[in-house]
Motif scaffolding. Structure first.
Motif, short mmCIF file in Angstrom:
data_model
loop_
_atom_site.label_atom_id
_atom_site.label_comp_id
_atom_site.label_asym_id
_atom_site.label_seq_id
_atom_site.Cartn_x
_atom_site.Cartn_y
_atom_site.Cartn_z
N ASN A 1 -20.66 -24.91 -39.85
CA ASN A 1 -20.23 -26.29 -40.10
C ASN A 1 -20.84 -27.24 -39.07
O ASN A 1 -21.28 -28.35 -39.40
N ALA A 2 -20.84 -26.80 -37.81
CA ALA A 2 -21.41 -27.62 -36.73
C ALA A 2 -22.90 -27.82 -36.94
O ALA A 2 -23.42 -28.92 -36.74
N ALA A 3 -23.60 -26.76 -37.35
CA ALA A 3 -25.04 -26.86 -37.58
C ALA A 3 -25.34 -27.79 -38.76
O ALA A 3 -26.27 -28.60 -38.70
N VAL B 1 -31.77 -30.42 -28.89
CA VAL B 1 -31.00 -31.53 -29.46
C VAL B 1 -29.95 -30.99 -30.42
O VAL B 1 -28.78 -31.38 -30.37
N TYR B 2 -30.35 -30.05 -31.29
CA TYR B 2 -29.39 -29.43 -32.21
C TYR B 2 -28.33 -28.65 -31.42
O TYR B 2 -27.15 -28.67 -31.76
N GLU B 3 -28.76 -27.97 -30.38
CA GLU B 3 -27.83 -27.19 -29.55
C GLU B 3 -26.76 -28.09 -28.94
O GLU B 3 -25.56 -27.77 -28.96
N GLN B 4 -27.17 -29.22 -28.39
CA GLN B 4 -26.21 -30.16 -27.80
C GLN B 4 -25.23 -30.67 -28.85
O GLN B 4 -24.03 -30.79 -28.60
N SER B 5 -25.75 -30.98 -30.03
CA SER B 5 -24.90 -31.50 -31.09
C SER B 5 -23.88 -30.46 -31.55
O SER B 5 -22.71 -30.76 -31.75
N ILE B 6 -24.32 -29.21 -31.70
CA ILE B 6 -23.42 -28.13 -32.11
C ILE B 6 -22.35 -27.92 -31.05
O ILE B 6 -21.16 -27.81 -31.37
N LEU C 1 -18.33 -28.33 -31.63
CA LEU C 1 -17.40 -27.23 -31.36
C LEU C 1 -16.34 -27.66 -30.35
O LEU C 1 -15.15 -27.36 -30.52
N TYR C 2 -16.76 -28.37 -29.30
CA TYR C 2 -15.81 -28.87 -28.30
C TYR C 2 -14.78 -29.80 -28.96
O TYR C 2 -13.58 -29.68 -28.71
N GLN C 3 -15.25 -30.69 -29.81
CA GLN C 3 -14.35 -31.62 -30.50
C GLN C 3 -13.36 -30.88 -31.39
O GLN C 3 -12.29 -31.39 -31.68
N ASN C 4 -13.74 -29.70 -31.85
CA ASN C 4 -12.89 -28.90 -32.73
C ASN C 4 -12.21 -27.75 -31.98
O ASN C 4 -11.73 -26.81 -32.60
#
Length: 160
Positions: free
Chosen positions: A44-46, A61-66, A70-73
Motif C-alpha cells: 500500500n505504501a509503495a 525517494v521511493y524509500e523515504q516516501s514508503i 509506514l510511520y504515519q500508519n
C-alpha cells in the motif's frame, strides 16, 4: 478493509479497540499483524508513493516516501539495514537492505527498470540466507523485491 490493515486517522477506530494505544501516534497501534498484513502495508505504501510521486524517481525517494507512509500508519520501519553473515568466525557484511518493516518483512527496492531481474531475485535470496543464520529472529520473515518500473507500474517478487 480487514482488521489488520494499516490504521489511518480516517479508519473506523472501533476496529482497533483491542489494540495497544500509543501516546506518540494519532491512531492505535496494530502490533500483532501477520507477515502478510505487514507486507500488504508495504505494498500500500509503495502504491501510494508511486501515485503521489509518479514514475522515474530514484530508489531513495521511493524509500523515504514508503518509510513516511509506514510511520504515519504506525508500522515500524528501519532503512538501510546492513546484513551480515558469519565467515571463518568473523562477521562479513553481505549487503544493505532497503527496508526492514515490523521485524517481519524485508523489502529490497528497485526503480527505473523494465522488470525484476534474476540479479534482483538472487540478491533477496542472499539476504534471506543471511537472516536465516541470524539467531535474533524467532519467526520466519517475508522477503520481497519491489520494483517501481519505468512503465509506471509496481512489480513485486516475494521470495518463497
Amino acid at each position: 478493509m480487514d482488521d489488520h490493515e494499516c490504521a489511518t486517522e480516517t479508519n473506523d477506530q472501533k476496529k482497533y479497540e483491542n489494540t495497544v494505544k500509543s501516546r506518540f501516534f494519532k491512531c492505535k497501534c496494530t502490533c500483532n499483524m501477520s507477515n502478510q498484513d505487514v507486507l500488504q502495508c508495504v505494498i500500500n505504501a509503495a502504491e501510494t508513493a508511486l501515485n503521489e510521486l509518479g514514475p522515474h524517481q530514484s530508489e531513495s525517494v521511493y524509500e523515504q516516501s514508503i518509510a513516511f507512509f509506514l510511520y504515519q500508519n504506525n508500522v515500524t520501519c528501519m532503512r538501510q539495514v546492513p546484513v551480515y553473515e558469519s565467515n571463518l568466525g568473523r562477521q562479513i557484511m553481505v549487503g544493505i537492505i532497503d527496508l526492514e518493516v515490523g521485524r517481519s518483512v524485508v523489502g529490497e527496492l528497485k526503480s527505473n527498470l523494465d522488470k525484476i531481474s534474476d540479479n534482483n531475485i538472487q540478491q533477496i535470496y542472499r539476504y534471506k540466507r543471511a537472516y536465516a543464520k541470524n539467531p535474533v529472529f524467532d519467526e520466519e520473515l517475508t522477503f520481497a523485491v519491489i520494483l517501481f518500473a519505468r512503465s509506471n507500474e509496481l512489480q513485486i517478487y516475494i521470495a518463497k
